[in-house]
Write an enzyme that holds these catalytic residues in place. Structure first.
Site: not given
Length: 377
Positions: A66, A90-92
Protein backbone atom coordinates in the site's frame (compact mmCIF):
# COMPACT_ATOMS: atom_id res chain seq x y z
CA UNK A 1 -14.78 -10.53 11.10
CA UNK A 2 -12.59 -8.53 13.50
CA UNK A 3 -9.00 -7.59 12.68
CA UNK A 4 -7.60 -10.63 14.49
CA UNK A 5 -9.51 -12.95 12.15
CA UNK A 6 -8.11 -11.07 9.17
CA UNK A 7 -4.57 -11.21 10.58
CA UNK A 8 -4.85 -14.95 11.20
CA UNK A 9 -6.09 -15.47 7.64
CA UNK A 10 -3.16 -13.39 6.36
CA UNK A 11 -0.73 -15.56 8.36
CA UNK A 12 -2.26 -18.66 6.76
CA UNK A 13 -1.58 -17.18 3.31
CA UNK A 14 1.95 -15.80 3.76
CA UNK A 15 3.64 -18.24 6.16
CA UNK A 16 3.94 -21.99 6.53
CA UNK A 17 2.75 -23.59 9.74
CA UNK A 18 6.24 -23.99 11.27
CA UNK A 19 7.48 -20.50 10.34
CA UNK A 20 8.80 -18.42 13.23
CA UNK A 21 6.93 -15.49 11.62
CA UNK A 22 3.52 -17.17 11.58
CA UNK A 23 2.70 -15.98 15.09
CA UNK A 24 3.90 -12.40 14.57
CA UNK A 25 1.84 -12.04 11.38
CA UNK A 26 -1.25 -13.49 13.06
CA UNK A 27 -1.25 -11.07 16.00
CA UNK A 28 0.23 -7.87 14.52
CA UNK A 29 -2.48 -5.24 13.85
CA UNK A 30 -1.40 -4.08 10.39
CA UNK A 31 -4.36 -1.69 10.19
CA UNK A 32 -2.75 0.50 12.87
CA UNK A 33 0.19 1.15 10.55
CA UNK A 34 -1.83 2.07 7.45
CA UNK A 35 -4.83 4.25 8.35
CA UNK A 36 -5.04 5.58 4.78
CA UNK A 37 -3.03 5.30 1.61
CA UNK A 38 -2.70 6.30 -2.05
CA UNK A 39 -4.13 4.39 -4.98
CA UNK A 40 -3.54 5.01 -8.66
CA UNK A 41 -6.73 5.90 -10.51
CA UNK A 42 -6.14 6.52 -14.19
CA UNK A 43 -3.36 9.07 -14.47
CA UNK A 44 -3.47 10.39 -10.91
CA UNK A 45 -2.95 9.37 -7.31
CA UNK A 46 -6.08 9.44 -5.15
CA UNK A 47 -6.36 9.18 -1.39
CA UNK A 48 -8.02 6.04 -0.08
CA UNK A 49 -9.86 6.73 3.16
CA UNK A 50 -11.74 3.59 4.24
CA UNK A 51 -15.22 4.45 5.50
CA UNK A 52 -15.83 1.22 7.38
CA UNK A 53 -13.72 -1.30 9.28
CA UNK A 54 -14.80 -3.93 6.74
CA UNK A 55 -13.24 -1.98 3.86
CA UNK A 56 -10.19 -1.09 5.94
CA UNK A 57 -9.42 -4.62 7.08
CA UNK A 58 -10.07 -6.13 3.65
CA UNK A 59 -7.42 -3.83 2.14
CA UNK A 60 -4.71 -3.83 4.81
CA UNK A 61 -4.86 -7.57 5.51
CA UNK A 62 -4.60 -8.39 1.84
CA UNK A 63 -1.13 -9.47 0.71
CA UNK A 64 -0.25 -6.34 -1.20
CA UNK A 65 1.83 -3.20 -0.88
CA UNK A 66 0.00 0.00 0.00
CA UNK A 67 1.56 3.28 -1.14
CA UNK A 68 1.67 5.67 1.82
CA UNK A 69 3.71 8.55 0.40
CA UNK A 70 3.91 10.07 -3.10
CA UNK A 71 6.51 12.74 -3.73
CA UNK A 72 6.71 14.66 -0.46
CA UNK A 73 3.07 14.12 0.59
CA UNK A 74 2.27 11.37 3.09
CA UNK A 75 -1.25 9.99 3.03
CA UNK A 76 -1.55 10.73 6.77
CA UNK A 77 -1.23 14.43 6.01
CA UNK A 78 -3.42 14.49 2.92
CA UNK A 79 -7.06 15.40 2.47
CA UNK A 80 -9.70 14.31 0.00
CA UNK A 81 -9.11 15.95 -3.35
CA UNK A 82 -5.32 15.92 -3.06
CA UNK A 83 -3.59 14.40 -6.08
CA UNK A 84 0.19 14.43 -5.54
CA UNK A 85 2.60 14.08 -8.43
CA UNK A 86 5.89 12.27 -8.61
CA UNK A 87 7.06 8.84 -7.65
CA UNK A 88 5.99 6.76 -4.63
CA UNK A 89 8.44 7.44 -1.81
CA UNK A 90 7.18 5.12 0.93
CA UNK A 91 4.85 2.17 1.33
CA UNK A 92 3.65 -0.58 3.59
CA UNK A 93 5.36 -3.53 1.92
CA UNK A 94 3.26 -6.60 1.13
CA UNK A 95 3.48 -8.90 4.15
CA UNK A 96 4.66 -11.98 2.23
CA UNK A 97 7.69 -10.04 1.01
CA UNK A 98 8.53 -8.83 4.52
CA UNK A 99 8.37 -12.44 5.70
CA UNK A 100 10.56 -13.64 2.82
CA UNK A 101 13.20 -11.00 3.57
CA UNK A 102 13.25 -12.06 7.23
CA UNK A 103 13.45 -15.71 6.17
CA UNK A 104 16.44 -14.97 3.95
CA UNK A 105 18.17 -13.46 7.00
CA UNK A 106 18.15 -16.87 8.75
CA UNK A 107 17.59 -15.21 12.09
CA UNK A 108 18.40 -17.17 15.26
CA UNK A 109 17.19 -16.56 18.80
CA UNK A 110 19.25 -13.82 20.41
CA UNK A 111 20.27 -12.18 17.14
CA UNK A 112 20.43 -8.38 16.99
CA UNK A 113 18.56 -7.14 13.89
CA UNK A 114 18.90 -3.86 12.05
CA UNK A 115 15.83 -3.10 9.94
CA UNK A 116 16.79 -0.55 7.26
CA UNK A 117 13.73 1.30 6.00
CA UNK A 118 11.15 1.69 8.76
CA UNK A 119 8.43 2.90 6.40
CA UNK A 120 5.02 2.22 7.95
CA UNK A 121 6.61 0.34 10.85
CA UNK A 122 4.87 -2.96 10.05
CA UNK A 123 8.14 -4.80 9.31
CA UNK A 124 9.65 -3.54 12.57
CA UNK A 125 6.50 -4.73 14.34
CA UNK A 126 6.83 -8.27 12.96
CA UNK A 127 10.51 -8.32 13.92
CA UNK A 128 9.82 -7.06 17.44
CA UNK A 129 7.01 -9.59 17.88
CA UNK A 130 9.34 -12.41 16.84
CA UNK A 131 12.59 -11.33 18.50
CA UNK A 132 11.63 -8.96 21.30
CA UNK A 133 11.91 -5.17 21.42
CA UNK A 134 15.47 -5.16 22.70
CA UNK A 135 16.77 -7.10 19.69
CA UNK A 136 15.39 -4.80 16.97
CA UNK A 137 16.63 -1.44 15.70
CA UNK A 138 14.85 0.20 12.78
CA UNK A 139 16.02 3.27 10.83
CA UNK A 140 14.56 5.56 8.19
CA UNK A 141 15.65 8.82 6.59
CA UNK A 142 12.20 10.37 7.05
CA UNK A 143 11.58 11.94 10.50
CA UNK A 144 7.79 11.82 10.09
CA UNK A 145 7.82 8.12 9.19
CA UNK A 146 9.92 7.30 12.23
CA UNK A 147 7.73 9.29 14.62
CA UNK A 148 4.48 7.91 13.16
CA UNK A 149 5.85 4.36 13.31
CA UNK A 150 6.92 4.88 16.93
CA UNK A 151 3.43 6.01 17.93
CA UNK A 152 1.76 3.11 16.12
CA UNK A 153 4.18 0.56 17.50
CA UNK A 154 3.41 1.92 20.97
CA UNK A 155 -0.31 1.39 20.33
CA UNK A 156 0.53 -2.22 19.47
CA UNK A 157 2.50 -2.57 22.71
CA UNK A 158 5.86 -2.75 20.91
CA UNK A 159 8.96 -0.65 21.60
CA UNK A 160 11.92 -1.47 19.34
CA UNK A 161 14.62 1.18 18.92
CA UNK A 162 13.77 3.62 16.10
CA UNK A 163 16.12 6.27 14.76
CA UNK A 164 16.16 8.86 11.99
CA UNK A 165 19.18 7.87 9.90
CA UNK A 166 20.31 8.28 6.30
CA UNK A 167 21.04 4.60 5.67
CA UNK A 168 23.62 5.46 3.00
CA UNK A 169 25.75 7.09 5.73
CA UNK A 170 26.83 5.96 9.22
CA UNK A 171 24.47 3.56 10.97
CA UNK A 172 23.69 3.40 14.69
CA UNK A 173 26.30 1.31 16.47
CA UNK A 174 25.88 2.21 20.13
CA UNK A 175 24.74 -1.36 20.89
CA UNK A 176 27.67 -2.92 19.08
CA UNK A 177 27.59 -4.99 15.91
CA UNK A 178 24.39 -6.34 14.40
CA UNK A 179 24.00 -10.04 13.67
CA UNK A 180 21.54 -9.40 10.84
CA UNK A 181 20.75 -6.47 8.57
CA UNK A 182 17.58 -6.61 6.50
CA UNK A 183 16.98 -3.70 4.13
CA UNK A 184 13.57 -2.98 2.65
CA UNK A 185 15.00 -0.12 0.62
CA UNK A 186 17.17 -0.77 -2.42
CA UNK A 187 20.76 0.41 -2.96
CA UNK A 188 22.93 0.42 -6.06
CA UNK A 189 25.95 -0.80 -4.10
CA UNK A 190 26.02 -1.81 -0.45
CA UNK A 191 27.11 1.18 1.66
CA UNK A 192 30.40 0.82 3.52
CA UNK A 193 28.59 1.58 6.78
CA UNK A 194 26.42 -1.53 6.47
CA UNK A 195 29.40 -3.86 6.58
CA UNK A 196 30.93 -1.79 9.40
CA UNK A 197 27.74 -2.28 11.45
CA UNK A 198 27.57 -6.02 10.75
CA UNK A 199 29.40 -8.47 13.00
CA UNK A 200 31.77 -11.07 11.55
CA UNK A 201 29.62 -13.98 10.45
CA UNK A 202 26.59 -11.68 10.35
CA UNK A 203 24.18 -11.88 7.42
CA UNK A 204 22.97 -9.09 5.15
CA UNK A 205 19.79 -9.17 3.06
CA UNK A 206 19.17 -6.39 0.57
CA UNK A 207 18.19 -5.62 -3.03
CA UNK A 208 19.99 -3.89 -5.88
CA UNK A 209 18.29 -0.64 -6.86
CA UNK A 210 16.58 -0.62 -10.22
CA UNK A 211 16.37 -4.43 -10.32
CA UNK A 212 14.47 -7.31 -8.72
CA UNK A 213 17.77 -8.84 -7.55
CA UNK A 214 17.85 -9.97 -3.92
CA UNK A 215 21.33 -10.25 -2.38
CA UNK A 216 22.32 -12.27 0.67
CA UNK A 217 25.88 -12.10 1.99
CA UNK A 218 27.81 -12.99 5.13
CA UNK A 219 30.61 -10.89 6.58
CA UNK A 220 34.14 -12.31 6.72
CA UNK A 221 36.95 -11.53 9.13
CA UNK A 222 38.70 -9.31 6.56
CA UNK A 223 35.70 -6.95 6.54
CA UNK A 224 34.30 -8.05 3.19
CA UNK A 225 31.12 -10.04 2.63
CA UNK A 226 30.44 -12.87 0.22
CA UNK A 227 27.16 -14.28 -0.97
CA UNK A 228 24.97 -14.43 -4.02
CA UNK A 229 21.93 -13.11 -5.82
CA UNK A 230 19.13 -15.41 -4.73
CA UNK A 231 16.82 -17.12 -7.21
CA UNK A 232 14.01 -15.33 -5.41
CA UNK A 233 12.85 -11.89 -6.56
CA UNK A 234 12.15 -8.71 -4.62
CA UNK A 235 11.79 -5.05 -5.48
CA UNK A 236 11.92 -2.01 -3.22
CA UNK A 237 12.05 1.75 -3.59
CA UNK A 238 15.49 3.29 -3.81
CA UNK A 239 17.00 4.49 -0.55
CA UNK A 240 16.31 8.23 -0.30
CA UNK A 241 18.83 10.75 0.95
CA UNK A 242 16.32 13.57 1.33
CA UNK A 243 12.64 14.43 1.25
CA UNK A 244 12.12 13.22 -2.32
CA UNK A 245 13.98 11.59 -5.18
CA UNK A 246 15.94 13.85 -7.55
CA UNK A 247 14.31 14.59 -10.91
CA UNK A 248 14.55 11.66 -13.29
CA UNK A 249 13.50 11.09 -16.86
CA UNK A 250 9.74 11.15 -16.32
CA UNK A 251 9.14 14.28 -18.39
CA UNK A 252 11.23 12.95 -21.26
CA UNK A 253 9.43 9.62 -21.05
CA UNK A 254 6.09 11.41 -21.31
CA UNK A 255 7.11 13.09 -24.57
CA UNK A 256 8.95 10.15 -26.14
CA UNK A 257 5.84 8.94 -27.97
CA UNK A 258 5.78 12.16 -30.05
CA UNK A 259 9.48 12.54 -30.87
CA UNK A 260 11.05 11.80 -34.24
CA UNK A 261 14.20 9.84 -33.58
CA UNK A 262 17.64 10.80 -34.75
CA UNK A 263 17.94 7.10 -35.60
CA UNK A 264 15.15 4.90 -36.92
CA UNK A 265 15.78 1.17 -37.09
CA UNK A 266 14.02 -2.18 -37.25
CA UNK A 267 14.63 -4.52 -34.32
CA UNK A 268 14.76 -8.29 -34.84
CA UNK A 269 12.88 -8.75 -31.56
CA UNK A 270 9.25 -8.04 -30.63
CA UNK A 271 8.22 -5.07 -28.53
CA UNK A 272 8.57 -6.06 -24.88
CA UNK A 273 7.18 -4.70 -21.62
CA UNK A 274 10.60 -4.39 -20.01
CA UNK A 275 9.45 -3.46 -16.52
CA UNK A 276 7.51 -6.73 -16.27
CA UNK A 277 10.22 -8.90 -17.87
CA UNK A 278 11.99 -9.16 -14.54
CA UNK A 279 15.28 -10.79 -15.48
CA UNK A 280 15.68 -8.64 -18.59
CA UNK A 281 14.84 -5.51 -16.59
CA UNK A 282 17.33 -6.52 -13.88
CA UNK A 283 20.10 -7.12 -16.39
CA UNK A 284 19.41 -3.72 -17.93
CA UNK A 285 19.37 -2.19 -14.46
CA UNK A 286 22.87 -3.57 -13.83
CA UNK A 287 24.41 -2.53 -17.15
CA UNK A 288 22.51 0.73 -17.77
CA UNK A 289 20.96 1.98 -14.51
CA UNK A 290 18.43 4.77 -14.33
CA UNK A 291 16.18 3.98 -17.31
CA UNK A 292 12.46 4.62 -16.90
CA UNK A 293 9.88 2.68 -18.91
CA UNK A 294 6.33 2.86 -20.20
CA UNK A 295 4.33 0.29 -22.14
CA UNK A 296 0.85 0.07 -23.61
CA UNK A 297 -1.16 -2.16 -25.92
CA UNK A 298 -3.91 -1.30 -28.39
CA UNK A 299 -5.08 -4.50 -30.01
CA UNK A 300 -2.08 -6.03 -31.79
CA UNK A 301 -0.17 -2.76 -31.62
CA UNK A 302 2.33 -2.58 -28.79
CA UNK A 303 4.36 0.49 -27.83
CA UNK A 304 7.28 0.62 -25.42
CA UNK A 305 9.22 3.71 -24.43
CA UNK A 306 12.48 4.16 -22.54
CA UNK A 307 14.09 7.32 -21.21
CA UNK A 308 17.15 8.24 -19.17
CA UNK A 309 18.02 11.42 -17.29
CA UNK A 310 21.04 11.91 -19.60
CA UNK A 311 18.59 12.72 -22.42
CA UNK A 312 18.60 9.32 -24.11
CA UNK A 313 15.26 7.90 -25.18
CA UNK A 314 13.75 5.20 -27.38
CA UNK A 315 10.32 4.26 -28.67
CA UNK A 316 9.52 0.84 -30.15
CA UNK A 317 6.24 0.20 -31.96
CA UNK A 318 4.74 -2.89 -33.57
CA UNK A 319 4.13 -1.89 -37.20
CA UNK A 320 1.16 -3.09 -39.26
CA UNK A 321 3.36 -5.72 -40.92
CA UNK A 322 4.52 -7.07 -37.54
CA UNK A 323 7.98 -5.47 -37.61
CA UNK A 324 9.37 -3.66 -34.57
CA UNK A 325 10.16 -0.08 -35.61
CA UNK A 326 12.40 1.81 -33.20
CA UNK A 327 12.99 5.57 -32.91
CA UNK A 328 15.92 6.67 -30.73
CA UNK A 329 17.59 9.89 -29.68
CA UNK A 330 20.04 11.37 -27.21
CA UNK A 331 23.63 10.39 -26.36
CA UNK A 332 22.91 6.64 -26.07
CA UNK A 333 20.84 4.19 -28.10
CA UNK A 334 18.78 2.58 -25.36
CA UNK A 335 16.87 0.07 -27.47
CA UNK A 336 20.09 -1.19 -29.03
CA UNK A 337 21.47 -1.75 -25.53
CA UNK A 338 18.32 -3.71 -24.72
CA UNK A 339 18.59 -5.76 -27.91
CA UNK A 340 22.21 -6.64 -27.13
CA UNK A 341 21.03 -8.17 -23.84
CA UNK A 342 18.32 -10.13 -25.66
CA UNK A 343 20.95 -11.40 -28.11
CA UNK A 344 23.13 -12.49 -25.15
CA UNK A 345 20.12 -14.33 -23.74
CA UNK A 346 19.58 -16.24 -26.97
CA UNK A 347 23.27 -17.04 -27.35
CA UNK A 348 23.80 -18.27 -23.79
CA UNK A 349 20.35 -19.59 -22.91
CA UNK A 350 19.91 -17.31 -19.89
CA UNK A 351 20.91 -13.98 -18.43
CA UNK A 352 23.66 -14.25 -15.81
CA UNK A 353 22.33 -11.99 -13.06
CA UNK A 354 20.08 -14.48 -11.27
CA UNK A 355 22.20 -16.72 -9.05
CA UNK A 356 25.36 -14.64 -9.58
CA UNK A 357 28.12 -14.71 -6.94
CA UNK A 358 28.53 -11.49 -4.94
CA UNK A 359 31.58 -9.97 -3.26
CA UNK A 360 31.14 -6.78 -1.25
CA UNK A 361 34.43 -5.09 -0.38
CA UNK A 362 34.97 -3.32 2.97
CA UNK A 363 34.85 -0.03 1.02
CA UNK A 364 31.34 -0.83 -0.21
CA UNK A 365 32.06 -1.86 -3.79
CA UNK A 366 29.77 -4.66 -4.96
CA UNK A 367 31.22 -7.11 -7.49
CA UNK A 368 29.13 -9.63 -9.40
CA UNK A 369 30.52 -12.70 -11.18
CA UNK A 370 29.08 -15.72 -12.93
CA UNK A 371 31.21 -17.73 -15.34
CA UNK A 372 33.02 -15.21 -17.54
CA UNK A 373 30.47 -12.45 -16.88
CA UNK A 374 31.51 -9.64 -14.50
CA UNK A 375 29.99 -6.40 -13.25
CA UNK A 376 31.09 -3.86 -10.66
CA UNK A 377 28.56 -1.59 -8.95
Amino acid sequence: MNWKDHALDLADRVTHRTSRWRGPVSYTPRHLFVPQWWEREGEQWTLREPLTDTDWYAAVYDDRSLITRVGALHADRAKSGDHPTGRPTSSATLPSLVVRMLDHARIDDGDELLDVGTGSGYGAALAAQGLGDASVTSVDVDPYLVEAARERLDLAGLHPTLEVVDATGPLPARRGKFDRIVATVAVRSVPESWLAALCVGGRLVTTIAGTSLLVTAEKRADGSAVGRVEWDRAGFMHARRGDDYPPGATSLLATAHDLDGEDVMTSPYPVVDVANAWDLDSMLGITTPGIEHSYRENGERRTAEMAHADGSWARAVTADDGRTVVHQGGPRRLWEILDSLRAYWLQHGELPVRGVQVLITPEGQTRLARGKWRAVL
